[in-house]
Write a protein that holds these residues in place. Sequence first.
Motif, PDB file in Angstrom:
ATOM      1  N   ILE A  19       0.678  -1.135   0.038  1.00 18.85           N
ATOM      2  CA  ILE A  19      -0.022   0.035  -0.108  1.00 18.85           C
ATOM      3  C   ILE A  19       0.908   1.350   0.100  1.00 18.85           C
ATOM      4  CG2 ILE A  19      -1.809   1.390   1.377  1.00 18.85           C
ATOM      5  CD1 ILE A  19      -2.842  -1.527   2.323  1.00 18.85           C
ATOM      6  N   THR A  20       1.910   1.100   0.845  1.00 22.52           N
ATOM      7  CA  THR A  20       2.756   2.327   0.993  1.00 22.52           C
ATOM      8  C   THR A  20       3.416   2.524  -0.391  1.00 22.52           C
ATOM      9  OG1 THR A  20       3.281   2.034   3.540  1.00 22.52           O
ATOM     10  CG2 THR A  20       4.774   3.342   2.081  1.00 22.52           C
ATOM     11  N   ALA A  21       4.017   1.561  -0.839  1.00 26.88           N
ATOM     12  CA  ALA A  21       4.522   1.806  -2.196  1.00 26.88           C
ATOM     13  C   ALA A  21       3.650   2.233  -3.481  1.00 26.88           C
ATOM     14  CB  ALA A  21       5.257   0.190  -2.773  1.00 26.88           C
ATOM     15  N   LEU A  22       2.269   1.741  -3.428  1.00 24.81           N
ATOM     16  CA  LEU A  22       1.537   2.119  -4.284  1.00 24.81           C
ATOM     17  C   LEU A  22       1.038   3.582  -4.228  1.00 24.81           C
ATOM     18  CD1 LEU A  22      -1.207  -0.685  -4.165  1.00 24.81           C
ATOM     19  CD2 LEU A  22       0.259  -0.019  -6.234  1.00 24.81           C
ATOM     20  N   PHE A  23       1.150   4.120  -2.962  1.00 28.46           N
ATOM     21  CA  PHE A  23       1.019   5.613  -2.774  1.00 28.46           C
ATOM     22  C   PHE A  23       2.255   6.311  -3.290  1.00 28.46           C
ATOM     23  CE2 PHE A  23      -2.369   5.026   0.892  1.00 28.46           C
ATOM     24  CZ  PHE A  23      -3.127   5.605   0.258  1.00 28.46           C
ATOM     25  N   GLU A  24       3.195   5.828  -3.117  1.00 28.40           N
ATOM     26  CA  GLU A  24       4.496   6.444  -3.534  1.00 28.40           C
ATOM     27  C   GLU A  24       4.298   6.495  -5.093  1.00 28.40           C
ATOM     28  OE1 GLU A  24       7.556   4.195  -1.821  1.00 28.40           O
ATOM     29  OE2 GLU A  24       7.512   4.847  -0.047  1.00 28.40           O
ATOM     30  N   GLU A  25       3.721   5.697  -5.806  1.00 29.24           N
ATOM     31  CA  GLU A  25       3.708   5.722  -7.189  1.00 29.24           C
ATOM     32  C   GLU A  25       2.603   6.403  -7.623  1.00 29.24           C
ATOM     33  OE1 GLU A  25       5.593   4.298  -9.466  1.00 29.24           O
ATOM     34  OE2 GLU A  25       6.986   3.232  -8.104  1.00 29.24           O
ATOM     35  N   GLY A  26       1.796   6.840  -6.873  1.00 28.44           N
ATOM     36  CA  GLY A  26       0.745   8.072  -7.336  1.00 28.44           C
ATOM     37  C   GLY A  26      -0.701   7.594  -7.217  1.00 28.44           C
ATOM     38  N   TYR A 181       0.299 -14.077  -1.912  1.00 27.18           N
ATOM     39  CA  TYR A 181       0.632 -13.965  -0.515  1.00 27.18           C
ATOM     40  C   TYR A 181       1.424 -15.177  -0.063  1.00 27.18           C
ATOM     41  CZ  TYR A 181      -3.458 -15.543   1.466  1.00 27.18           C
ATOM     42  OH  TYR A 181      -4.562 -16.430   2.108  1.00 27.18           O
ATOM     43  N   CYS A 182       1.071 -16.151  -0.574  1.00 31.14           N
ATOM     44  CA  CYS A 182       1.446 -17.564   0.148  1.00 31.14           C
ATOM     45  C   CYS A 182       2.997 -17.909  -0.666  1.00 31.14           C
ATOM     46  CB  CYS A 182       0.540 -18.677  -0.323  1.00 31.14           C
ATOM     47  SG  CYS A 182      -1.014 -18.629   0.617  1.00 31.14           S
ATOM     48  N   ASN A 183       3.198 -17.383  -1.638  1.00 29.37           N
ATOM     49  CA  ASN A 183       4.334 -17.900  -2.398  1.00 29.37           C
ATOM     50  C   ASN A 183       5.290 -16.791  -2.875  1.00 29.37           C
ATOM     51  OD1 ASN A 183       3.664 -20.800  -2.316  1.00 29.37           O
ATOM     52  ND2 ASN A 183       2.150 -20.257  -3.969  1.00 29.37           N
ATOM     53  N   ASP A 184       4.929 -15.764  -3.108  1.00 27.10           N
ATOM     54  CA  ASP A 184       5.745 -14.602  -3.756  1.00 27.10           C
ATOM     55  C   ASP A 184       6.668 -14.183  -2.656  1.00 27.10           C
ATOM     56  OD1 ASP A 184       4.701 -15.030  -6.189  1.00 27.10           O
ATOM     57  OD2 ASP A 184       3.330 -13.061  -6.103  1.00 27.10           O
ATOM     58  N   GLN A 185       7.857 -13.769  -3.131  1.00 33.77           N
ATOM     59  CA  GLN A 185       8.854 -13.320  -2.270  1.00 33.77           C
ATOM     60  C   GLN A 185       9.185 -11.522  -2.152  1.00 33.77           C
ATOM     61  OE1 GLN A 185      10.898 -15.336  -0.118  1.00 33.77           O
ATOM     62  NE2 GLN A 185       9.479 -16.624  -1.079  1.00 33.77           N
ATOM     63  N   ASN A 186       8.518 -11.216  -3.332  1.00 34.35           N
ATOM     64  CA  ASN A 186       8.553  -9.589  -3.400  1.00 34.35           C
ATOM     65  C   ASN A 186       7.192  -9.431  -4.254  1.00 34.35           C
ATOM     66  OD1 ASN A 186       8.886  -8.837  -6.460  1.00 34.35           O
ATOM     67  ND2 ASN A 186      10.856 -10.099  -5.924  1.00 34.35           N
ATOM     68  N   TYR A 187       6.786  -8.204  -4.145  1.00 30.42           N
ATOM     69  CA  TYR A 187       5.645  -7.569  -4.731  1.00 30.42           C
ATOM     70  C   TYR A 187       5.973  -6.713  -6.019  1.00 30.42           C
ATOM     71  CZ  TYR A 187       7.104  -3.907  -1.304  1.00 30.42           C
ATOM     72  OH  TYR A 187       7.833  -3.124  -0.427  1.00 30.42           O
ATOM     73  N   SER A 188       6.854  -6.803  -6.704  1.00 25.96           N
ATOM     74  CA  SER A 188       7.290  -5.796  -7.773  1.00 25.96           C
ATOM     75  C   SER A 188       6.457  -5.947  -8.851  1.00 25.96           C
ATOM     76  CB  SER A 188       8.964  -6.327  -8.184  1.00 25.96           C
ATOM     77  OG  SER A 188       8.808  -7.570  -8.322  1.00 25.96           O
ATOM     78  N   ALA A 189       5.722  -7.221  -8.749  1.00 25.04           N
ATOM     79  CA  ALA A 189       4.693  -7.251  -9.938  1.00 25.04           C
ATOM     80  C   ALA A 189       3.505  -6.565  -9.832  1.00 25.04           C
ATOM     81  CB  ALA A 189       4.486  -8.750 -10.171  1.00 25.04           C
ATOM     82  N   VAL A 190       3.145  -6.130  -8.608  1.00 29.23           N
ATOM     83  CA  VAL A 190       2.129  -5.517  -8.255  1.00 29.23           C
ATOM     84  C   VAL A 190       2.410  -3.998  -8.651  1.00 29.23           C
ATOM     85  CG1 VAL A 190       0.591  -4.531  -6.485  1.00 29.23           C
ATOM     86  CG2 VAL A 190       1.246  -6.921  -6.344  1.00 29.23           C
ATOM     87  N   ARG A 195       2.017   0.811 -12.209  1.00 28.21           N
ATOM     88  CA  ARG A 195       2.416   1.827 -13.151  1.00 28.21           C
ATOM     89  C   ARG A 195       1.902   1.950 -14.674  1.00 28.21           C
ATOM     90  NH1 ARG A 195       8.537   0.192 -11.585  1.00 28.21           N
ATOM     91  NH2 ARG A 195       8.965   1.443  -9.522  1.00 28.21           N
ATOM     92  N   LYS A 196       1.670   0.546 -15.131  1.00 26.26           N
ATOM     93  CA  LYS A 196       1.155   0.373 -16.529  1.00 26.26           C
ATOM     94  C   LYS A 196      -0.466   0.742 -16.513  1.00 26.26           C
ATOM     95  CE  LYS A 196      -0.179  -3.198 -19.692  1.00 26.26           C
ATOM     96  NZ  LYS A 196       0.063  -4.729 -20.035  1.00 26.26           N
ATOM     97  N   LEU A 197      -0.970   0.517 -15.357  1.00 31.63           N
ATOM     98  CA  LEU A 197      -2.510   1.152 -15.297  1.00 31.63           C
ATOM     99  C   LEU A 197      -2.381   2.562 -15.208  1.00 31.63           C
ATOM    100  CD1 LEU A 197      -3.655  -1.584 -12.797  1.00 31.63           C
ATOM    101  CD2 LEU A 197      -4.559  -1.263 -15.033  1.00 31.63           C
ATOM    102  N   LYS A 198      -1.600   3.188 -14.429  1.00 32.76           N
ATOM    103  CA  LYS A 198      -1.438   4.712 -14.375  1.00 32.76           C
ATOM    104  C   LYS A 198      -1.240   5.310 -15.458  1.00 32.76           C
ATOM    105  CE  LYS A 198       0.572   8.034 -11.440  1.00 32.76           C
ATOM    106  NZ  LYS A 198      -0.666   8.865 -11.168  1.00 32.76           N
ATOM    107  N   GLU A 199      -0.255   4.925 -16.257  1.00 34.45           N
ATOM    108  CA  GLU A 199       0.387   5.207 -17.964  1.00 34.45           C
ATOM    109  C   GLU A 199      -0.825   5.261 -18.496  1.00 34.45           C
ATOM    110  OE1 GLU A 199       3.381   4.358 -21.174  1.00 34.45           O
ATOM    111  OE2 GLU A 199       3.455   3.320 -19.351  1.00 34.45           O
TER     112      GLU A 199
END
Length: 202
Positions: A19-26, A181-190, A195-199
Amino acid sequence: MKLIAVTTPYFFIEEDKIITALFEEGLDILHLRKPETCAMYSERLLSLIPQQYHKKIVTHEHFYMKEEFNLMGIHLNARNSKEPEDYEGHVSCSCHSVEEVMLKKKFYDYVFMSPIFDSISKEGYQSQYTPEDLRTATKDGIIDKNVVALGGITSDNILQVKDFGFGGAALLGDLWGKFDYCNDQNYSAVIKHFRKLKEIAG
Protein backbone atom coordinates in the motif's frame (compact mmCIF):
# COMPACT_ATOMS: atom_id res chain seq x y z
CA MET A 1 -8.81 9.88 -14.22
CA LYS A 2 -8.23 8.93 -10.58
CA LEU A 3 -7.00 5.48 -9.63
CA ILE A 4 -8.46 4.00 -6.45
CA ALA A 5 -7.28 0.70 -4.97
CA VAL A 6 -9.66 -1.42 -2.90
CA THR A 7 -7.96 -3.75 -0.42
CA THR A 8 -8.43 -7.49 -0.39
CA PRO A 9 -10.97 -8.62 2.25
CA TYR A 10 -8.18 -10.43 4.14
CA PHE A 11 -4.99 -9.18 5.79
CA PHE A 12 -1.50 -10.38 4.85
CA ILE A 13 2.03 -9.63 6.06
CA GLU A 14 3.29 -7.46 3.18
CA GLU A 15 0.08 -5.46 2.82
CA ASP A 16 1.28 -2.24 4.45
CA LYS A 17 4.47 -2.26 2.34
CA ILE A 18 2.53 -2.71 -0.91
CA ILE A 19 0.00 0.00 0.00
CA THR A 20 2.81 2.42 0.88
CA ALA A 21 4.61 1.64 -2.38
CA LEU A 22 1.38 2.21 -4.35
CA PHE A 23 0.95 5.63 -2.72
CA GLU A 24 4.57 6.43 -3.56
CA GLU A 25 3.77 5.55 -7.19
CA GLY A 26 0.86 7.98 -7.27
CA LEU A 27 -2.19 6.05 -6.07
CA ASP A 28 -4.91 8.64 -5.50
CA ILE A 29 -7.09 6.90 -2.90
CA LEU A 30 -7.16 3.59 -1.02
CA HIS A 31 -10.43 2.03 0.12
CA LEU A 32 -9.86 -0.05 3.23
CA ARG A 33 -12.45 -2.81 2.88
CA LYS A 34 -12.17 -5.65 5.40
CA PRO A 35 -15.71 -7.00 5.92
CA GLU A 36 -16.41 -8.89 9.13
CA THR A 37 -12.91 -8.40 10.53
CA CYS A 38 -11.80 -7.17 13.93
CA ALA A 39 -11.08 -3.44 14.15
CA MET A 40 -7.77 -4.20 15.88
CA TYR A 41 -6.30 -5.61 12.65
CA SER A 42 -7.34 -2.58 10.60
CA GLU A 43 -5.87 -0.31 13.25
CA ARG A 44 -2.60 -2.22 13.09
CA LEU A 45 -2.48 -1.96 9.30
CA LEU A 46 -3.12 1.79 9.44
CA SER A 47 -0.42 2.23 12.07
CA LEU A 48 2.11 0.66 9.67
CA ILE A 49 1.22 2.99 6.78
CA PRO A 50 2.99 6.39 6.93
CA GLN A 51 0.72 9.07 8.38
CA GLN A 52 1.17 11.28 5.32
CA TYR A 53 -1.00 8.82 3.36
CA HIS A 54 -3.81 8.46 5.91
CA LYS A 55 -5.63 11.43 4.38
CA LYS A 56 -5.97 9.36 1.18
CA ILE A 57 -7.63 6.37 2.87
CA VAL A 58 -11.38 5.74 3.02
CA THR A 59 -12.69 3.05 5.39
CA HIS A 60 -15.67 0.75 4.79
CA GLU A 61 -15.85 -0.42 8.42
CA HIS A 62 -15.21 0.82 11.96
CA PHE A 63 -16.04 4.42 11.08
CA TYR A 64 -14.52 5.81 14.31
CA MET A 65 -11.11 5.19 12.68
CA LYS A 66 -11.77 8.17 10.39
CA GLU A 67 -11.12 10.56 13.28
CA GLU A 68 -8.64 8.39 15.17
CA PHE A 69 -6.28 8.08 12.19
CA ASN A 70 -7.24 11.30 10.38
CA LEU A 71 -8.49 9.37 7.35
CA MET A 72 -10.02 10.88 4.22
CA GLY A 73 -13.50 9.55 4.98
CA ILE A 74 -15.97 6.67 5.09
CA HIS A 75 -17.75 4.53 2.50
CA LEU A 76 -21.34 3.32 2.72
CA ASN A 77 -22.59 -0.01 1.35
CA ALA A 78 -25.19 -2.68 2.11
CA ARG A 79 -23.38 -3.72 5.32
CA ASN A 80 -22.85 -0.19 6.61
CA SER A 81 -25.53 1.94 5.00
CA LYS A 82 -25.61 5.04 7.21
CA GLU A 83 -23.00 7.46 8.41
CA PRO A 84 -22.69 7.92 12.18
CA GLU A 85 -24.81 10.58 13.83
CA ASP A 86 -23.20 14.04 13.71
CA TYR A 87 -20.61 12.76 11.20
CA GLU A 88 -18.95 15.42 9.09
CA GLY A 89 -16.54 14.80 6.24
CA HIS A 90 -16.07 12.77 3.09
CA VAL A 91 -18.67 10.10 2.32
CA SER A 92 -18.74 7.81 -0.72
CA CYS A 93 -21.26 5.12 -1.53
CA SER A 94 -21.71 1.89 -3.56
CA CYS A 95 -24.28 1.80 -6.38
CA HIS A 96 -25.29 -1.15 -8.57
CA SER A 97 -27.46 0.39 -11.28
CA VAL A 98 -27.66 3.48 -13.44
CA GLU A 99 -30.84 4.45 -11.58
CA GLU A 100 -29.14 4.16 -8.20
CA VAL A 101 -26.24 6.31 -9.37
CA MET A 102 -28.68 8.94 -10.65
CA LEU A 103 -30.52 9.02 -7.31
CA LYS A 104 -27.55 8.92 -4.95
CA LYS A 105 -24.58 10.70 -6.47
CA LYS A 106 -25.80 14.18 -5.53
CA PHE A 107 -25.63 13.23 -1.84
CA TYR A 108 -22.04 11.93 -1.82
CA ASP A 109 -18.54 13.05 -2.72
CA TYR A 110 -18.41 10.24 -5.26
CA VAL A 111 -20.10 6.88 -5.84
CA PHE A 112 -18.86 3.49 -6.99
CA MET A 113 -20.80 2.04 -9.93
CA SER A 114 -20.39 -1.71 -10.30
CA PRO A 115 -19.79 -4.15 -11.78
CA ILE A 116 -18.80 -2.35 -14.98
CA PHE A 117 -17.15 -5.53 -16.29
CA ASP A 118 -17.40 -9.10 -14.99
CA SER A 119 -15.77 -9.18 -11.55
CA ILE A 120 -12.37 -10.80 -11.13
CA SER A 121 -12.48 -11.10 -7.35
CA LYS A 122 -16.14 -12.18 -6.95
CA GLU A 123 -17.05 -15.36 -8.77
CA GLY A 124 -20.30 -15.13 -10.73
CA TYR A 125 -20.60 -11.36 -10.20
CA GLN A 126 -21.23 -10.33 -13.78
CA SER A 127 -21.76 -6.96 -15.39
CA GLN A 128 -25.33 -5.93 -16.11
CA TYR A 129 -24.29 -3.02 -18.35
CA THR A 130 -23.78 -2.98 -22.11
CA PRO A 131 -21.44 -0.42 -23.71
CA GLU A 132 -24.58 1.25 -25.04
CA ASP A 133 -26.01 1.54 -21.50
CA LEU A 134 -22.83 3.24 -20.32
CA ARG A 135 -22.60 5.59 -23.29
CA THR A 136 -26.22 6.62 -22.77
CA ALA A 137 -25.59 7.23 -19.06
CA THR A 138 -22.61 9.41 -19.98
CA LYS A 139 -24.60 11.32 -22.59
CA ASP A 140 -27.37 11.88 -20.02
CA GLY A 141 -24.87 13.26 -17.50
CA ILE A 142 -25.27 10.36 -15.06
CA ILE A 143 -21.72 9.09 -15.46
CA ASP A 144 -19.34 11.96 -14.73
CA LYS A 145 -16.26 12.87 -12.66
CA ASN A 146 -18.08 11.92 -9.43
CA VAL A 147 -18.73 8.34 -10.55
CA VAL A 148 -16.02 5.69 -10.12
CA ALA A 149 -16.06 2.48 -12.15
CA LEU A 150 -15.58 -0.76 -10.19
CA GLY A 151 -15.58 -4.38 -11.29
CA GLY A 152 -13.32 -6.31 -13.62
CA ILE A 153 -11.10 -3.36 -14.51
CA THR A 154 -7.81 -4.43 -16.14
CA SER A 155 -5.07 -2.95 -18.30
CA ASP A 156 -7.05 -4.19 -21.31
CA ASN A 157 -10.22 -2.21 -20.56
CA ILE A 158 -9.22 0.73 -18.36
CA LEU A 159 -9.01 2.98 -21.43
CA GLN A 160 -12.70 2.19 -22.09
CA VAL A 161 -13.49 3.33 -18.54
CA LYS A 162 -11.78 6.63 -19.28
CA ASP A 163 -13.58 6.96 -22.61
CA PHE A 164 -16.96 6.34 -20.93
CA GLY A 165 -16.32 9.46 -18.86
CA PHE A 166 -15.87 7.98 -15.40
CA GLY A 167 -13.99 10.16 -12.94
CA GLY A 168 -12.05 7.22 -11.58
CA ALA A 169 -11.34 3.51 -11.79
CA ALA A 170 -11.34 1.28 -8.70
CA LEU A 171 -8.79 -1.54 -8.85
CA LEU A 172 -9.17 -4.81 -6.99
CA GLY A 173 -8.82 -8.29 -8.49
CA ASP A 174 -6.55 -7.36 -11.39
CA LEU A 175 -4.13 -5.49 -9.12
CA TRP A 176 -3.94 -7.84 -6.15
CA GLY A 177 -3.93 -10.86 -8.46
CA LYS A 178 -0.34 -9.95 -9.32
CA PHE A 179 0.75 -10.99 -5.83
CA ASP A 180 0.47 -14.44 -4.26
CA TYR A 181 0.89 -13.80 -0.55
CA CYS A 182 1.60 -17.49 0.09
CA ASN A 183 4.41 -17.90 -2.43
CA ASP A 184 5.77 -14.62 -3.78
CA GLN A 185 9.00 -13.30 -2.29
CA ASN A 186 8.46 -9.72 -3.43
CA TYR A 187 5.65 -7.54 -4.72
CA SER A 188 7.40 -5.90 -7.67
CA ALA A 189 4.80 -7.34 -10.08
CA VAL A 190 2.01 -5.41 -8.33
CA ILE A 191 3.92 -2.13 -8.55
CA LYS A 192 4.91 -2.73 -12.16
CA HIS A 193 1.28 -3.45 -13.07
CA PHE A 194 0.06 -0.35 -11.26
CA ARG A 195 2.54 1.77 -13.22
CA LYS A 196 1.13 0.33 -16.43
CA LEU A 197 -2.46 1.09 -15.36
CA LYS A 198 -1.50 4.62 -14.33
CA GLU A 199 0.22 5.25 -17.66
CA ILE A 200 -2.84 4.09 -19.61
CA ALA A 201 -5.27 6.03 -17.39
CA GLY A 202 -3.22 9.17 -17.89
